[in-house]
Every structure is written in C-alpha cells, then in structure tokens.
Motif scaffolding. Structure first.
Motif, mmCIF file in Angstrom:
data_model
loop_
_atom_site.group_PDB
_atom_site.id
_atom_site.type_symbol
_atom_site.label_atom_id
_atom_site.label_comp_id
_atom_site.label_asym_id
_atom_site.label_seq_id
_atom_site.Cartn_x
_atom_site.Cartn_y
_atom_site.Cartn_z
ATOM 1 N N ARG A 182 3.774 4.816 -8.509
ATOM 2 C CA ARG A 182 2.994 3.655 -8.042
ATOM 3 C C ARG A 182 3.842 2.392 -7.957
ATOM 4 N NH1 ARG A 182 -2.111 1.872 -11.475
ATOM 5 N NH2 ARG A 182 -0.967 3.203 -12.912
ATOM 6 N N GLN A 233 -7.547 7.443 -1.417
ATOM 7 C CA GLN A 233 -6.117 7.726 -1.607
ATOM 8 C C GLN A 233 -5.752 9.121 -1.090
ATOM 9 O OE1 GLN A 233 -5.778 7.155 -5.829
ATOM 10 N NE2 GLN A 233 -5.518 4.937 -5.675
ATOM 11 N N VAL A 287 -10.413 20.472 -8.727
ATOM 12 C CA VAL A 287 -11.129 20.863 -9.959
ATOM 13 C C VAL A 287 -12.027 22.052 -9.659
ATOM 14 C CG1 VAL A 287 -11.217 18.632 -11.153
ATOM 15 C CG2 VAL A 287 -12.944 19.195 -9.425
ATOM 16 N N ASN A 294 -4.888 17.071 -22.495
ATOM 17 C CA ASN A 294 -5.957 16.059 -22.583
ATOM 18 C C ASN A 294 -6.279 15.745 -24.043
ATOM 19 O OD1 ASN A 294 -6.272 16.173 -19.795
ATOM 20 N ND2 ASN A 294 -8.039 17.545 -19.874
HETATM 21 N N1 LIG Z 1 -6.452 16.892 -16.805
HETATM 22 C C1 LIG Z 1 -7.255 17.917 -16.529
HETATM 23 O O1 LIG Z 1 -7.818 18.587 -17.415
HETATM 24 C C2 LIG Z 1 -7.490 18.286 -15.095
HETATM 25 C C3 LIG Z 1 -8.074 19.516 -14.803
HETATM 26 C C4 LIG Z 1 -8.322 19.828 -13.468
HETATM 27 C C5 LIG Z 1 -7.962 18.943 -12.472
HETATM 28 N N2 LIG Z 1 -7.404 17.744 -12.787
HETATM 29 C C6 LIG Z 1 -7.081 16.799 -11.720
HETATM 30 O O2 LIG Z 1 -5.730 16.407 -11.822
HETATM 31 C C7 LIG Z 1 -5.585 15.088 -11.311
HETATM 32 C C8 LIG Z 1 -4.864 14.234 -12.333
HETATM 33 O O3 LIG Z 1 -3.714 14.879 -12.783
HETATM 34 P P1 LIG Z 1 -3.062 14.559 -14.202
HETATM 35 O O4 LIG Z 1 -3.872 15.203 -15.265
HETATM 36 O O5 LIG Z 1 -1.604 14.822 -14.108
HETATM 37 O O6 LIG Z 1 -3.374 12.988 -14.313
HETATM 38 P P2 LIG Z 1 -2.570 11.811 -14.922
HETATM 39 O O7 LIG Z 1 -1.633 12.258 -15.974
HETATM 40 O O8 LIG Z 1 -3.584 10.756 -15.243
HETATM 41 O O9 LIG Z 1 -1.713 11.349 -13.675
HETATM 42 C C9 LIG Z 1 -2.231 10.609 -12.637
HETATM 43 C C10 LIG Z 1 -1.076 10.085 -11.820
HETATM 44 O O10 LIG Z 1 -1.585 9.314 -10.715
HETATM 45 C C11 LIG Z 1 -0.816 8.126 -10.639
HETATM 46 N N3 LIG Z 1 -1.526 7.064 -9.964
HETATM 47 C C12 LIG Z 1 -2.628 6.400 -10.381
HETATM 48 N N4 LIG Z 1 -2.953 5.466 -9.481
HETATM 49 C C13 LIG Z 1 -2.014 5.517 -8.500
HETATM 50 C C14 LIG Z 1 -1.791 4.790 -7.303
HETATM 51 N N5 LIG Z 1 -2.601 3.791 -6.911
HETATM 52 N N6 LIG Z 1 -0.722 5.108 -6.543
HETATM 53 C C15 LIG Z 1 0.121 6.103 -6.901
HETATM 54 N N7 LIG Z 1 -0.042 6.848 -8.023
HETATM 55 C C16 LIG Z 1 -1.092 6.547 -8.812
HETATM 56 C C17 LIG Z 1 -0.532 7.779 -12.070
HETATM 57 O O11 LIG Z 1 0.477 6.826 -12.109
HETATM 58 P P3 LIG Z 1 0.714 5.843 -13.372
HETATM 59 O O12 LIG Z 1 1.557 6.642 -14.307
HETATM 60 O O13 LIG Z 1 1.416 4.685 -12.760
HETATM 61 O O14 LIG Z 1 -0.638 5.504 -13.904
HETATM 62 C C18 LIG Z 1 -0.155 9.161 -12.602
HETATM 63 O O15 LIG Z 1 1.170 9.484 -12.256
HETATM 64 C C19 LIG Z 1 -6.970 14.563 -11.028
HETATM 65 O O16 LIG Z 1 -7.245 14.646 -9.651
HETATM 66 C C20 LIG Z 1 -7.866 15.515 -11.832
HETATM 67 O O17 LIG Z 1 -9.170 15.616 -11.273
HETATM 68 C C21 LIG Z 1 -7.130 17.401 -14.083
#
Ligand SMILES: NC(=O)c1ccc[n+]([C@@H]2O[C@H](COP(=O)([O-])OP(=O)(O)OC[C@H]3O[C@@H](n4cnc5c(N)ncnc54)[C@H](OP(=O)(O)O)[C@@H]3O)[C@@H](O)[C@H]2O)c1
Length: 293
Positions: free
Chosen positions: A33, A82, A103, A143
């Motif tokens: 970001r 996005q 998901v 998580n």
């Molecule tokens: N965690 C679970 O249990 C799970 C299970 C199934 C599906 N998912 C899906 O996985 C996805 C999230 O993955 P994750 O768990 O790896 O999440 P995460 O660790 O919260 O990572 C989210 C990423 O998105 C980036 N981001 C946020 N806003 C942004 C922007 N405006 N521009 C560019 N990048 C941006 C964040 O950057 P920063 O570091 O700068 O904030 C971070 O790198 C979601 O769609 C969720 O629904 C998650």
C-alpha cells in the motif's frame, strides 16, 4: 520464469507467498500500500511495488506486463471496489491467470458481509473472462495470534466460538499451495482446509502442551467480544462480521468439514495445529493482558 503480481503482499498470506514465489525463481511484484510497508517483506523488500488498491492508476501500472496476478485484498468496506479495480486491470492487460483469494460460502444473502463482498467480486471475475482460479481457505490458524494477549493470567481464554469445530489451515500451507497454482495454471475452485477439525478447547489443549502453560478455552459472550475487538482497533463493520463468524457460523459447525483439495495441491498432508502451536509457543507464552486495564 513467470511475472507474478501479488497484492496484499505485506499480509499474513501474501508475505509468505512472495518468499515462496521468489524461491521458485519467479519474477515477483509484491504490491504494498505504501513504500513503508515494504519492510514487511524482510530481505525481499526490493521486490515491492507501491500500489494502493484504492488507486486505479497505480494498480494498472502494477498489473501491466504481468503473466499472473494473485489477488489478496483486506476485508473492508472498500474491498469490492478494490478487487474490481484489479480484475478490470487484469482484463485490460490480458493476464493469463488470476488467482483470487476468497472465502467459503460466498452468496448474495450470506450471513457475513465479507462473504457477500467476495461473491460480488467473483461474479465480476467470471464475467471478465480472465482465466481464473478461486481459492477458499478455511479459518487460518494465524488469526489466533491476535488473541494471544486475551489469555488471562490464570490461563482463561474467553472467545465466542462455542463448541464449534474448525478445520483450521496454516497460512504457510495456503501460501505454498498458491505458489503451486502459479506453476500449474488455472483450475477448478479450491477449498483449502487443514486435515483435522478442532474445537477451541482442543486448540487450547494443544497450545497448553506447546507452551507448558495451562490455557483453558471458555465460551464467551458475543457482545463483549465485539466491544473488545473494536477496542483492539478493528473497524466496527469488520468487527461485527467477525463476531457473527465466531458466534454463529463457527458455533453452528459450518466450518468443521475437512476438504481434500489442499493435500492434493501440495502433494503432502497439511500442517497440523500442533505444529503451529509449537512454532508459535513463545507468542502464546509471553502475551498477557495488561494488568492496568
Ligand atoms: N484469515 C482468514 O482466516 C481467511 C480465510 C479465508 C479467506 N480470507 C481472505 O483473505 C484475505 C485477507 O488475507 P490475509 O489474511 O493475508 O489478510 P491480512 O494479513 O490482513 O492482509 C491484508 C493485506 O491487504 C493489504 N491492504 C489493505 N488495504 C490496502 C490497500 N488500500 N491497498 C493495498 N493493499 C492493502 C494490507 O496491507 P497493510 O499491511 O499495509 O495493511 C495487507 O497486506 C481477505 O480477503 C479474507 O476474506 C482470510
């Protein structure tokens, strides 16, 4: 060598994926970001490209010239917009394979806002005609790290999961399997869970063994959870969704089923929760809530 854009590259799954793809010899563009977030990539910070997903021009530049895109976007009220920005850019630039992290249970009337959001993005992806693979991970073990500090000094761990079991999956495996999909190309929708279905009591037992500290899971009140999660800094909309996920979806046993896809892609059994607990024992040992609250 494939040129691959990974969005969400500073996140739980994305940062691991960048390392796996680079190790496999791919040309990786790790979309972050802001320039400051490149630090999350550690020794691979040089692979970062700055592309705020709210900035269509920056996304367009990041996608141009890529063979593949792995689309990972954070859950927020801007997520659909996005993801559509990335999908539109992939369509314009003729990307050969877009892997979308989604998901389980996406639907226009899903109980979770985030599942409704993913549904909208998936619909757009299908309409765009970009060759795509949709990946549905189960509840990611990492998580739970955000709740390590919620364990009380006496070991009580209060969360509103009830006795619902979860086929939790390790983010290490999700990243490794995404890297395999980059090699193998578009395929059918994937449901990626771990190989075992555990309740939070089971998980607390395994964390107790790993840490040597007695951690006792206790069913918690949903509203109290919501208030505390917001106080931890989460957006109220997201916090409400996570409350529903735990208190209704998990509690009802809807994420308990084990699926075979991940083992097939990896060619080995998924990592166990016991292994996750051993690798993260220090975080679950050291983190205790502030006594000044
Ligand atoms: N965690 C679970 O249990 C799970 C299970 C199934 C599906 N998912 C899906 O996985 C996805 C999230 O993955 P994750 O768990 O790896 O999440 P995460 O660790 O919260 O990572 C989210 C990423 O998105 C980036 N981001 C946020 N806003 C942004 C922007 N405006 N521009 C560019 N990048 C941006 C964040 O950057 P920063 O570091 O700068 O904030 C971070 O790198 C979601 O769609 C969720 O629904 C998650």
């Amino acid at each position: 060598m494939t040129t691959v854009l990974v969005t969400g590259a500073s996140g739980t799954i994305g940062s691991r994926l960048v390392h796996d793809l680079a190790a496999a010899g791919h040309d990786v563009r790790a979309a972050v970001r802001t320039a400051g977030r490149a630090a999350a990539l550690g020794d691979l910070a040089a692979l970062a490209v700055v592309a705020d997903l709210d900035d269509p021009a920056a996304v367009d530049r990041a996608v141009a010239g890529c063979d593949q895109v792995v689309l990972i976007a954070a859950n927020s009220e801007r997520q659909v917009r996005q993801e559509l920005t990335v999908i539109d850019a992939a369509e314009r630039h003729g990307v050969a394979h877009l892997i979308k992290l989604s998901v389980g249970g996406p639907a226009p009337d899903a109980p979770l806002v985030l599942a409704r959001d993913h549904y909208q993005a998936e619909q757009r992806l299908r309409a765009a005609g970009v060759p795509a693979t949709v990946v549905r991970p189960g509840y990611v073990m990492q998580n739970l790290l955000q709740f390590a500090a919620w364990i009380e000094p006496d070991g009580t761990w209060r969360l509103p999961f009830g006795d619902g079991a979860m086929a939790m999956v390790d983010a290490v495996d999700v990243a490794a399997a995404l890297a395999v999909l980059v090699e193998s190309g578009p395929t059918t929708d994937q449901v990626w869970t771990g190989a075992e279905s555990l309740t939070m009591s089971d998980a607390a037992g395994l964390l107790s063994e790993a840490t040597g500290r007695t951690i006792t899971y206790t069913d918690g009140d949903a509203e109290a959870f919501y208030q505390r999660y917001v106080a931890d800094g989460h957006e109220p909309r997201y916090a409400r969704d996570i409350t529903v996920l735990y208190d209704q979806v998990v509690r009802a046993g809807w994420v308990a089923a084990v699926a075979p896809d991940l083992a097939r892609v990896l060619g080995r059994a998924p990592r166990t929760f016991a292994r996750f607990a051993a690798e993260h024992a220090a975080e679950f040992t050291a983190a205790t809530p502030s006594r000044s609250r």
